[in-house]
Scaffold this motif. Structure first.
Motif, PDB file in Angstrom:
ATOM      1  N   LEU A 205       0.827  -1.214   0.000  1.00 35.52           N
ATOM      2  CA  LEU A 205       0.000   0.000   0.000  1.00 35.52           C
ATOM      3  C   LEU A 205       0.861   1.264   0.000  1.00 35.52           C
ATOM      4  CD1 LEU A 205      -2.865  -1.020   2.448  1.00 35.52           C
ATOM      5  CD2 LEU A 205      -2.961  -0.799  -0.037  1.00 35.52           C
ATOM      6  N   ILE A 206       1.948   1.222   0.771  1.00 34.53           N
ATOM      7  CA  ILE A 206       2.845   2.389   0.819  1.00 34.53           C
ATOM      8  C   ILE A 206       3.435   2.626  -0.579  1.00 34.53           C
ATOM      9  CG2 ILE A 206       5.077   3.215   1.735  1.00 34.53           C
ATOM     10  CD1 ILE A 206       3.216   3.309   3.989  1.00 34.53           C
TER      11      ILE A 206
ATOM     12  N   THR B 173      15.890   2.298   0.127  1.00 34.75           N
ATOM     13  CA  THR B 173      16.756   2.960   1.116  1.00 34.75           C
ATOM     14  C   THR B 173      15.983   3.507   2.318  1.00 34.75           C
ATOM     15  OG1 THR B 173      16.612   5.073  -0.020  1.00 34.75           O
ATOM     16  CG2 THR B 173      18.436   3.638  -0.642  1.00 34.75           C
ATOM     17  N   GLU B 174      14.703   3.862   2.136  1.00 41.65           N
ATOM     18  CA  GLU B 174      13.997   4.515   3.244  1.00 41.65           C
ATOM     19  C   GLU B 174      12.763   3.756   3.733  1.00 41.65           C
ATOM     20  OE1 GLU B 174      14.993   7.074   4.927  1.00 41.65           O
ATOM     21  OE2 GLU B 174      16.747   7.319   3.659  1.00 41.65           O
ATOM     22  N   MET B 175      11.765   3.697   2.848  1.00 43.28           N
ATOM     23  CA  MET B 175      10.459   3.230   3.306  1.00 43.28           C
ATOM     24  C   MET B 175      10.469   1.759   3.716  1.00 43.28           C
ATOM     25  SD  MET B 175       8.965   5.980   3.219  1.00 43.28           S
ATOM     26  CE  MET B 175       7.275   5.653   3.631  1.00 43.28           C
ATOM     27  N   GLY B 176      11.113   0.933   2.939  1.00 42.63           N
ATOM     28  CA  GLY B 176      11.139  -0.504   3.238  1.00 42.63           C
ATOM     29  C   GLY B 176      11.681  -0.792   4.624  1.00 42.63           C
ATOM     30  N   PRO B 177      12.952  -0.381   4.891  1.00 41.99           N
ATOM     31  CA  PRO B 177      13.516  -0.673   6.229  1.00 41.99           C
ATOM     32  C   PRO B 177      12.727  -0.013   7.354  1.00 41.99           C
ATOM     33  CG  PRO B 177      15.206   0.180   4.735  1.00 41.99           C
ATOM     34  CD  PRO B 177      13.921   0.264   3.994  1.00 41.99           C
ATOM     35  N   MET B 178      12.279   1.240   7.120  1.00 47.50           N
ATOM     36  CA  MET B 178      11.646   1.951   8.224  1.00 47.50           C
ATOM     37  C   MET B 178      10.251   1.402   8.530  1.00 47.50           C
ATOM     38  SD  MET B 178      11.702   5.973   8.901  1.00 47.50           S
ATOM     39  CE  MET B 178      10.304   6.487   7.968  1.00 47.50           C
ATOM     40  N   ILE B 179       9.460   1.211   7.479  1.00 44.64           N
ATOM     41  CA  ILE B 179       8.085   0.708   7.699  1.00 44.64           C
ATOM     42  C   ILE B 179       8.140  -0.682   8.360  1.00 44.64           C
ATOM     43  CG2 ILE B 179       6.048  -0.193   6.473  1.00 44.64           C
ATOM     44  CD1 ILE B 179       6.105   2.832   6.723  1.00 44.64           C
ATOM     45  N   THR B 180       9.030  -1.517   7.863  1.00 39.56           N
ATOM     46  CA  THR B 180       9.140  -2.872   8.443  1.00 39.56           C
ATOM     47  C   THR B 180       9.555  -2.789   9.908  1.00 39.56           C
ATOM     48  OG1 THR B 180       9.928  -3.527   6.275  1.00 39.56           O
ATOM     49  CG2 THR B 180      10.089  -5.168   8.001  1.00 39.56           C
TER      50      THR B 180
ATOM     51  N   ILE C 223      10.493   5.316  -6.944  1.00 43.45           N
ATOM     52  CA  ILE C 223       9.937   4.262  -6.087  1.00 43.45           C
ATOM     53  C   ILE C 223      11.012   3.258  -5.681  1.00 43.45           C
ATOM     54  CG2 ILE C 223       9.089   2.693  -7.927  1.00 43.45           C
ATOM     55  CD1 ILE C 223       7.246   3.573  -4.707  1.00 43.45           C
ATOM     56  N   VAL C 224      11.935   2.951  -6.583  1.00 41.64           N
ATOM     57  CA  VAL C 224      12.984   1.973  -6.252  1.00 41.64           C
ATOM     58  C   VAL C 224      13.889   2.520  -5.146  1.00 41.64           C
ATOM     59  CG1 VAL C 224      15.075   0.856  -7.138  1.00 41.64           C
ATOM     60  CG2 VAL C 224      12.959   0.756  -8.459  1.00 41.64           C
ATOM     61  N   ILE C 225      14.340   3.762  -5.341  1.00 41.71           N
ATOM     62  CA  ILE C 225      15.267   4.332  -4.334  1.00 41.71           C
ATOM     63  C   ILE C 225      14.539   4.560  -2.999  1.00 41.71           C
ATOM     64  CG2 ILE C 225      16.746   6.301  -3.760  1.00 41.71           C
ATOM     65  CD1 ILE C 225      17.279   6.542  -6.801  1.00 41.71           C
TER      66      ILE C 225
ATOM     67  N   LEU D  57      10.620  -5.199  -2.210  1.00 44.08           N
ATOM     68  CA  LEU D  57      10.158  -5.743  -3.496  1.00 44.08           C
ATOM     69  C   LEU D  57       8.653  -5.547  -3.662  1.00 44.08           C
ATOM     70  CD1 LEU D  57      12.320  -8.996  -3.592  1.00 44.08           C
ATOM     71  CD2 LEU D  57      12.703  -6.872  -4.840  1.00 44.08           C
ATOM     72  N   VAL D  58       7.922  -5.764  -2.586  1.00 43.97           N
ATOM     73  CA  VAL D  58       6.461  -5.623  -2.674  1.00 43.97           C
ATOM     74  C   VAL D  58       6.089  -4.151  -2.900  1.00 43.97           C
ATOM     75  CG1 VAL D  58       4.316  -5.870  -1.363  1.00 43.97           C
ATOM     76  CG2 VAL D  58       6.008  -7.673  -1.302  1.00 43.97           C
ATOM     77  N   GLY D  59       6.787  -3.237  -2.225  1.00 46.92           N
ATOM     78  CA  GLY D  59       6.547  -1.802  -2.414  1.00 46.92           C
ATOM     79  C   GLY D  59       6.810  -1.392  -3.862  1.00 46.92           C
ATOM     80  N   ILE D  60       7.905  -1.924  -4.413  1.00 48.30           N
ATOM     81  CA  ILE D  60       8.226  -1.619  -5.818  1.00 48.30           C
ATOM     82  C   ILE D  60       7.137  -2.190  -6.733  1.00 48.30           C
ATOM     83  CG2 ILE D  60       9.890  -2.066  -7.681  1.00 48.30           C
ATOM     84  CD1 ILE D  60      12.085  -2.027  -5.451  1.00 48.30           C
TER      85      ILE D  60
END
Lengths: 356, 246
Positions: free
Chosen positions: A161-162, A193-200, A187-189, A260-263
């Motif tokens: 969703l993010i 680098t940001e959303m993936g690690p932080m949201i998780t 979206i990749v960067i 990967l899912v965010g991308i």
């Protein structure tokens, strides 16, 4: 309570107990509003209980009220004050400077304890990797299941969703400049680098950081940690090390999945909203993704995993009181974990931005 | 080691919490194979003394020798060797709530023995049988009554066949019949296994049933140490009032 009150005078005969206090208070309030001196005549009262005696004792110090006491009440008040004051600890209220010094000392010990605990957890987790003696068999696998596997659905859904929302908002802007293709870069960067690690990390701090604090604090209150100690088992090795190892493996794995899912969320917007072809999206994404970004992502997630476990354990071991203490420790650990995750993320992002 | 050898020796033990002295110069010897009861009024320092002997608290001053070794000056790994020879039964049982009964009893066996899981399970069944709880093998602690929890905790405490067993208020909160059963278990352990037992309690019936010797703590001081018969003759007001002799 029988009452023959004149304008300024409240007279009580017979018994004056806890059931009469409310009535008496109302009468006093009414008289005070009329700005008149009040005389409470309890000389005819002979039956009291501890609550009414406490009330009368308090009335004695009220300057606007004159209390006329019966000998029984006199002795009841003296007895009450003596008993209430007999075990009173003589601790004067600290002044502002003392409070400041105490707060400083409190903070100092808090930080000191945190650093010592962190060092101990790293040590015992490392020892635990080399030898499984001192930790429950299968506990790391069990924790990976709890921290990692069980978090997959929620991390999957939220990161998708993010990615979707981030792409949608950006796509509307990029489209105006004909810069549709740069959505892929964005979206990749942003995800890696940001959303993936932080949201998780934020999701895992809420799920597992709170669980760690709650489990350890409950174990402390019910003497389970003491029981482990007297069985010659180190609670850090038996309870915390499996969580540390499991978190160190699970959070980076969840982060990779979230990236990967965010991308993929971005891919949906790119194809359906910006009319990019899937091949172009894929080629561009592969070009943009560098090992450097993945390294940043995994490094952040490993650091976050350590922060979540250490902060959860720190608040768990510091618990005081009963069930309420467990609640406070859990809340404090989640707030502190999320705060630490975002601060660390900001700090690392600045370093990576200028250094790489 | 002779029957009357001192298995625990405490010299001039001083302990405090937040500046308040809780134990004030305790001197004590506990002999091998006896049931030694620590008693006294609430807040007298009984549990604090027990926690010092098992190393959960560190004193301000004094020495504590267990099996002839000063536990306060030894390294962690040395103290772990001592702990493997003792068992502790906490007031509330202190079972690990996330584990089934058998897993709780198996914890010390898995960690400190080289037995295979099959054999460990057999030992667990035997220990649960000793406390008459074979049927509770697969239950969770939350499914047990207070008395059953204590008996499971006892099974865990005796899992490694300890030489010394510590009990913190074993009968507290139990009905007289269950309390008497627990006392019988304690006496059985002494008879069958020759274990030294150190018991903190203020249950009069229990003390009279099991105690070989007692120590009476008042406001952190040891005001009497000896047998119940000696206590009767000593004429110490506080002790007489405790036992109802005054």
């Amino acid at each position: 309570m029988s009452d023959q009150s004149s304008k300024y005078r409240i007279v009580v005969d017979g018994s004056f107990t806890k059931f009469d206090i409310g009535n008496m208070k109302k009468k006093i309030e009414n008289q005070k509003r009329g700005d008149s001196d009040i005389i409470i005549d309890l000389s005819g009262a002979n039956k009291f209980d501890s609550l009414s005696v406490a009330f009368c004792s308090k009335l004695e110090s009220d300057r606007s009220v004159r209390l006329i006491k019966s000998p029984e009440l006199e002795s009841e008040i003296a007895d009450f004050n003596q008993t209430a004051g007999s075990d009173k600890a003589e601790t004067p209220e600290p002044d502002f400077t003392e409070k400041l010094v105490l707060a400083f000392y409190g903070l100092f010990y808090h930080i000191r304890d945190f650093i010592i605990l962190a060092a101990d957890i790293f040590y015992f987790s490392f020892v635990s990797v080399i030898s499984s003696k001192g930790r429950k068999k299968g506990s790391v696998y069990e924790q990976i299941n709890l921290i990692g596997n069980n978090a997959v659905p929620i991390v999957f859904l939220l990161s998708f969703l993010i990615g979707l929302i981030l792409s949608l908002q950006s796509a509307a802007q990029l489209r105006q400049f004909g810069a549709n293709i740069f959505l892929v870069d964005l979206i990749v960067i942003a995800m890696i680098t940001e959303m993936g690690p932080m949201i998780t990390a934020v999701i895992v701090a809420g799920r597992s950081g709170s669980a760690i604090a709650a489990e350890i604090s409950t174990m402390k209150i019910t003497e389970e940690l003491d029981a482990l100690k007297v069985m010659a088992l180190n609670p850090l090795k038996y309870v915390v090390a499996p969580k540390m190892l499991a978190m160190t493996l699970s959070l980076p794995a969840l982060t990779i999945m979230a990236n990967l899912v965010g991308i993929f969320g971005g891919f949906i917007i790119a194809v359906l909203y910006l009319d990019l072809s899937p091949n172009i999206f894929f080629d561009r994404a592969v070009d943009v993704m560098s090992l450097n970004f993945w390294g940043q992502s995994i490094l952040k997630s490993v650091l976050f995993s350590w922060l979540i476990v250490i902060i959860g354990s720190h608040y768990g071991f510091r618990v005081k009181g009963g069930a309420e203490g467990v609640g406070k420790a859990t809340t404090a650990s989640v707030v502190a974990s999320i705060f630490a995750v975002i601060m660390t993320d900001a700090f690392l992002s600045l370093i990576f931005y200028f250094e790489f | 080691m002779e029957k009357n050898d001192k298995i625990i020796r405490i010299k001039n033990l001083i302990a405090s919490y937040d500046g308040n002295t809780v134990l004030d110069g305790i001197d004590l010897d506990i002999k091998k194979g006896e049931i030694f009861v620590i008693l006294g009024s609430s807040g007298g320092g009984k549990t604090t003394l027990l926690k010092h002997i098992i190393g959960l608290l560190k004193p301000v001053h004094g020495t504590i020798e267990v099996f002839g070794k000063d536990i306060l000056s030894m390294e962690h790994y040395e103290f772990d060797t001592i702990l493997k020879k003792v068992g502790v039964l906490f007031q509330g049982g202190a079972l690990i709530n996330s584990m089934e009964v058998w897993e709780n009893v198996a914890v010390p066996l898995e960690q400190h023995s080289d037995l295979s899981l099959d054999v460990i399970k057999e030992v667990v069944k035997y220990k649960l049988g000793l406390v008459k709880l074979g049927h509770a093998y697969s239950l969770l602690p939350s499914e047990l009554s207070g008395g059953m929890k204590k008996r499971v905790a006892l099974a865990r405490a005796i899992a490694l066949d300890p030489e010394i067993l510590f009990f913190d208020e074993p009968s507290a909160g139990l009905d007289p019949i269950t309390a008497a059963e627990l006392d019988n278990l304690i006496l059985n352990l002494k008879e069958k296994m020759g274990i030294t037992l150190v018991v903190v309690t203020h249950e009069l019936e229990s003390i009279k049933r099991i105690a070989d010797r007692i120590v009476y703590l008042q406001k952190g001081k040891n005001i009497f140490c000896g047998t119940i018969e000696e206590a009767k003759k000593a004429g110490i007001d506080e002790v007489d009032r405790f036992f109802g002799w005054a």
